[in-house]
Motif scaffolding. Structure first.
Motif, short mmCIF file in Angstrom:
data_model
loop_
_atom_site.label_atom_id
_atom_site.label_comp_id
_atom_site.label_asym_id
_atom_site.label_seq_id
_atom_site.Cartn_x
_atom_site.Cartn_y
_atom_site.Cartn_z
N MET A 1 0.86 -1.19 0.00
CA MET A 1 0.00 0.00 0.00
C MET A 1 0.89 1.23 0.00
O MET A 1 1.67 1.46 0.91
N LEU A 2 0.82 2.02 -1.06
CA LEU A 2 1.62 3.24 -1.16
C LEU A 2 0.80 4.38 -0.59
O LEU A 2 -0.26 4.71 -1.11
N LEU A 3 1.29 4.99 0.48
CA LEU A 3 0.56 6.07 1.12
C LEU A 3 1.04 7.40 0.55
O LEU A 3 2.20 7.76 0.67
N ALA A 4 0.14 8.14 -0.07
CA ALA A 4 0.50 9.40 -0.69
C ALA A 4 0.77 10.45 0.37
O ALA A 4 0.22 10.43 1.46
N THR A 5 1.60 11.41 0.04
CA THR A 5 1.78 12.57 0.90
C THR A 5 0.53 13.40 0.85
O THR A 5 0.03 13.75 -0.23
N ALA A 6 -0.04 13.69 2.01
CA ALA A 6 -1.31 14.43 2.04
C ALA A 6 -1.08 15.86 1.62
O ALA A 6 -0.23 16.55 2.14
N ALA A 7 -1.86 16.31 0.64
CA ALA A 7 -1.76 17.69 0.18
C ALA A 7 -3.15 18.15 -0.19
O ALA A 7 -3.89 17.43 -0.84
N VAL A 8 -3.53 19.34 0.20
CA VAL A 8 -4.84 19.86 -0.10
C VAL A 8 -4.85 20.32 -1.55
O VAL A 8 -4.06 21.16 -1.94
N THR A 9 -5.73 19.72 -2.35
CA THR A 9 -5.88 20.11 -3.75
C THR A 9 -7.33 20.40 -4.03
O THR A 9 -8.22 19.92 -3.34
N ALA A 10 -7.57 21.16 -5.08
CA ALA A 10 -8.93 21.58 -5.36
C ALA A 10 -9.84 20.39 -5.61
O ALA A 10 -11.02 20.42 -5.30
N GLY A 11 -9.32 19.35 -6.18
CA GLY A 11 -10.14 18.19 -6.47
C GLY A 11 -10.48 17.36 -5.27
O GLY A 11 -11.41 16.57 -5.30
N LEU A 34 -12.43 4.17 4.83
CA LEU A 34 -11.89 4.78 6.04
C LEU A 34 -10.88 3.88 6.71
O LEU A 34 -10.01 4.36 7.45
N VAL A 35 -11.02 2.58 6.49
CA VAL A 35 -10.05 1.60 7.00
C VAL A 35 -9.64 0.72 5.82
O VAL A 35 -10.46 -0.03 5.29
N ASP A 36 -8.39 0.84 5.41
CA ASP A 36 -7.87 0.06 4.30
C ASP A 36 -6.64 -0.70 4.80
O ASP A 36 -5.62 -0.09 5.14
N ILE A 37 -6.76 -2.02 4.89
CA ILE A 37 -5.72 -2.85 5.50
C ILE A 37 -4.84 -3.46 4.43
O ILE A 37 -5.33 -3.98 3.42
N ALA A 38 -3.52 -3.40 4.63
CA ALA A 38 -2.56 -4.03 3.72
C ALA A 38 -1.51 -4.77 4.53
O ALA A 38 -1.29 -4.48 5.71
N TYR A 39 -0.88 -5.73 3.87
CA TYR A 39 0.23 -6.47 4.48
C TYR A 39 1.41 -6.38 3.53
O TYR A 39 1.36 -6.90 2.41
N GLU A 40 2.46 -5.67 3.96
CA GLU A 40 3.63 -5.46 3.12
C GLU A 40 4.89 -5.53 3.96
O GLU A 40 4.91 -5.03 5.10
N ALA A 108 -11.84 -2.14 4.00
CA ALA A 108 -11.30 -2.97 2.93
C ALA A 108 -10.09 -3.78 3.37
O ALA A 108 -9.24 -3.30 4.12
N ALA A 109 -10.07 -5.03 2.87
CA ALA A 109 -8.88 -5.88 2.99
C ALA A 109 -8.53 -6.40 1.60
O ALA A 109 -8.00 -7.50 1.45
N GLU A 110 -8.82 -5.61 0.59
CA GLU A 110 -8.62 -6.02 -0.79
C GLU A 110 -7.15 -6.25 -1.14
O GLU A 110 -6.84 -7.01 -2.05
N GLU A 111 -6.27 -5.57 -0.41
CA GLU A 111 -4.84 -5.70 -0.71
C GLU A 111 -4.20 -6.91 -0.03
O GLU A 111 -3.01 -7.17 -0.22
N ILE A 112 -4.98 -7.63 0.76
CA ILE A 112 -4.46 -8.83 1.41
C ILE A 112 -4.59 -10.01 0.44
O ILE A 112 -5.69 -10.32 -0.01
N THR A 161 -14.39 -9.30 12.06
CA THR A 161 -13.65 -10.31 11.31
C THR A 161 -13.74 -10.00 9.82
O THR A 161 -14.85 -9.81 9.28
N LEU A 162 -12.59 -9.94 9.17
CA LEU A 162 -12.52 -9.67 7.73
C LEU A 162 -11.85 -10.83 7.03
O LEU A 162 -11.01 -11.53 7.60
N THR A 163 -12.20 -11.01 5.77
CA THR A 163 -11.58 -12.03 4.93
C THR A 163 -10.71 -11.35 3.89
O THR A 163 -11.07 -10.28 3.36
N ALA A 164 -9.56 -11.95 3.60
CA ALA A 164 -8.67 -11.41 2.57
C ALA A 164 -9.47 -11.14 1.30
O ALA A 164 -10.25 -11.98 0.85
N GLY A 165 -9.29 -9.96 0.74
CA GLY A 165 -10.02 -9.58 -0.46
C GLY A 165 -11.34 -8.89 -0.19
O GLY A 165 -11.98 -8.40 -1.12
N ASP A 166 -11.76 -8.82 1.08
CA ASP A 166 -13.04 -8.19 1.43
C ASP A 166 -13.07 -6.70 1.10
O ASP A 166 -12.06 -5.99 1.21
#
Length: 209
Positions: A1-11, A34-40, A108-112, A161-166
């Protein structure tokens, strides 16, 4: 999961909270996990995923706004009494079913990857909620009855409880206006039997009066 640098943009910025720091991205609409889980690299981590623009953020670079339009009366059904007095109390709800005027909150646990964890299972712990009121996370079944996933009103932590890919959606209900800080932690047992746990991660949510 690549976390972007937070920056306020018009979009990305909604006209949300006053006096937000220049490095905070503010969301008041959109499909946001709001909750995105990754394993890296041998570690579990939790971030925030802007699904509409496919951008990942660290939680400390994001503020979520619950607009005034989210305020409703608690359904007049005793099953919803965990939210307040049915038919009387007011709550602010980010809904399970998308409303394009509000944030559509995902978990989300889509990245698992399948097979990484024993039984493909993970646990998301809602560890604490600080703020002017209580937070309840719940779904509604086919006949409109609530299924409570977490409720700070009757004590925390609560575990989902979440399942991988949820990728799931739920209602996030707040019973008072103000600023909330919600802390999560993810845990799981790897396929080789090793248990891994994320660092506690805190999400800031601003509920408008």
């Amino acid at each position: 999961m690549l976390l972007a640098t937070a920056a306020v943009t018009a979009g990305l910025v909604a006209s949300a909270a006053p006096a937000q720091a220049a490095t905070t991205v503010v969301f008041s609409t959109g499909h946001i996990d709001l909750v995105d889980i990754a394993y890296e690299a041998g570690a579990l981590e939790i971030g925030v995923h802007d699904e509409d623009n496919d951008v990942e953020y660290a939680t400390d670079g994001v503020a979520i706004v619950v607009k005034r339009q989210a305020k409703i009366t608690v359904p007049n059904d005793p099953a919803f009494s965990f939210l307040g007095t049915p038919g009387v109390s007011k709550v602010w709800v980010l809904p399970e079913i998308q409303n394009t005027n509000l944030v559509w909150p995902g978990i989300a646990a889509e990245e698992i990857e399948a097979g990484a964890f024993a039984g493909d299972q993970l646990t998301l712990n809602v560890q604490s909620v600080s703020g002017p009121g209580q937070l309840a996370i719940y779904t509604e079944n086919a006949v409109g009855q609530p299924v409570v996933l977490a409720d700070s009103g009757n004590g925390l932590p609560d575990a989902l409880t979440l399942t991988a890919g949820d990728h799931m959606h739920a209602n996030w209900a707040f019973d008072a206006a103000g600023t909330y800080c919600v802390t999560f932690r993810a845990t799981g047992t790897l396929a080789d039997g090793q248990q891994v746990t994320s660092e506690p991660t805190t999400l800031r949510i601003l509920v408008k009066a």
